[in-house]
Design a protein around this motif. Sequence first.
Motif, short mmCIF file in Angstrom:
data_model
loop_
_atom_site.label_atom_id
_atom_site.label_comp_id
_atom_site.label_asym_id
_atom_site.label_seq_id
_atom_site.Cartn_x
_atom_site.Cartn_y
_atom_site.Cartn_z
N ARG A 102 -12.65 36.55 8.91
CA ARG A 102 -12.03 37.87 8.69
C ARG A 102 -11.47 38.01 7.29
N ALA A 103 -11.07 36.90 6.68
CA ALA A 103 -10.48 36.94 5.34
C ALA A 103 -11.54 37.00 4.24
N ASP A 104 -12.77 36.64 4.56
CA ASP A 104 -13.82 36.48 3.54
C ASP A 104 -13.93 37.67 2.59
N ARG A 105 -14.04 38.87 3.10
CA ARG A 105 -14.25 40.03 2.23
C ARG A 105 -13.06 40.25 1.30
N TYR A 106 -11.87 39.92 1.80
CA TYR A 106 -10.67 40.10 0.99
C TYR A 106 -10.55 39.02 -0.08
N VAL A 107 -10.99 37.82 0.24
CA VAL A 107 -11.01 36.74 -0.75
C VAL A 107 -11.95 37.11 -1.89
N ARG A 108 -13.15 37.57 -1.55
CA ARG A 108 -14.11 37.96 -2.58
C ARG A 108 -13.60 39.14 -3.40
N MET A 109 -12.92 40.08 -2.73
CA MET A 109 -12.35 41.23 -3.44
C MET A 109 -11.30 40.75 -4.43
N HIS A 110 -10.48 39.83 -4.00
CA HIS A 110 -9.42 39.30 -4.87
C HIS A 110 -10.03 38.66 -6.13
N LEU A 111 -11.11 37.94 -5.95
CA LEU A 111 -11.73 37.25 -7.07
C LEU A 111 -12.49 38.18 -8.00
N THR A 112 -13.13 39.19 -7.44
CA THR A 112 -14.00 40.04 -8.26
C THR A 112 -13.26 41.25 -8.84
N VAL A 113 -12.72 42.06 -7.97
CA VAL A 113 -12.08 43.31 -8.42
C VAL A 113 -10.84 43.02 -9.25
N MET A 114 -10.10 41.99 -8.86
CA MET A 114 -8.83 41.72 -9.53
C MET A 114 -8.97 40.71 -10.66
N ALA A 155 2.23 20.12 -3.28
CA ALA A 155 0.92 20.65 -2.88
C ALA A 155 1.09 21.80 -1.89
N CYS A 156 1.97 21.63 -0.92
CA CYS A 156 2.20 22.68 0.08
C CYS A 156 2.88 23.91 -0.54
N GLU A 157 3.77 23.68 -1.49
CA GLU A 157 4.38 24.82 -2.20
C GLU A 157 3.33 25.61 -2.97
N LEU A 158 2.45 24.90 -3.67
CA LEU A 158 1.40 25.58 -4.43
C LEU A 158 0.45 26.33 -3.50
N LEU A 159 0.08 25.72 -2.38
CA LEU A 159 -0.81 26.38 -1.43
C LEU A 159 -0.16 27.65 -0.88
N THR A 160 1.12 27.57 -0.57
CA THR A 160 1.85 28.74 -0.08
C THR A 160 1.80 29.86 -1.12
N LYS A 161 2.11 29.55 -2.36
CA LYS A 161 2.09 30.55 -3.43
C LYS A 161 0.68 31.11 -3.62
N HIS A 162 -0.32 30.24 -3.56
CA HIS A 162 -1.73 30.61 -3.73
C HIS A 162 -2.13 31.68 -2.70
N ILE A 163 -1.80 31.44 -1.45
CA ILE A 163 -2.19 32.36 -0.38
C ILE A 163 -1.35 33.63 -0.42
N LEU A 164 -0.04 33.50 -0.61
CA LEU A 164 0.83 34.68 -0.61
C LEU A 164 0.57 35.59 -1.82
N ARG A 165 0.27 35.00 -2.97
CA ARG A 165 -0.05 35.82 -4.13
C ARG A 165 -1.31 36.64 -3.87
N ALA A 166 -2.33 36.00 -3.30
CA ALA A 166 -3.56 36.72 -2.97
C ALA A 166 -3.25 37.86 -2.00
N LYS A 167 -2.47 37.56 -0.99
CA LYS A 167 -2.10 38.58 0.01
C LYS A 167 -1.40 39.76 -0.66
N ASN A 168 -0.37 39.49 -1.43
CA ASN A 168 0.42 40.56 -2.04
C ASN A 168 -0.38 41.38 -3.04
#
Length: 174
Positions: free
Chosen positions: A111-123, A148-161
Amino acid sequence: VREALKRLDAEGLVQLTNNKGATVITHSLDEIGEIFDLRRLIEVDLFRRAIPKMTADHFARSDKLVNEMDASYAANEVSKWGDLNAEYHSSLYAAADCKFTDELLKKISIRADRYVRMHLTVMHKLEQVKDEHHQLLILAQQQEVHQACELLTKHILRAKNELLALIAENRSDK
């Protein structure tokens, strides 16, 4: 085609309606946020469990995948980015050996796939994402679980926001 549509329906990507066909599901902003919140909860937990158990083979597989991702970015192979991203993240968590949780994460990643690709391409976030992916692996190799867990949290939340802001800006249904 019918079987493919049934699979997409089961994965929550299209909605089948009797005698009318299929419609691509458009997630609400809340649903998109929920997808990324679930990713964060599950992935950070898996990463925390995996790092102490990771072996040279785990690191080699993750390294191979992060390099494949870099090559696909350079070749602009957008259609591969979502799958490679999910496969890379999954490789970081494989040592946790949590089969049921892995299955849940696979469903969420679809379900996240299209949003991940959007984050990488459009943004245009390729360089930042590349750096973070390499840093996640380095921190795991150094057994720096907390960092590592702090960076992963930031990585995912930044993409989300960033995605939610972009989508809200471009949608009329907000």
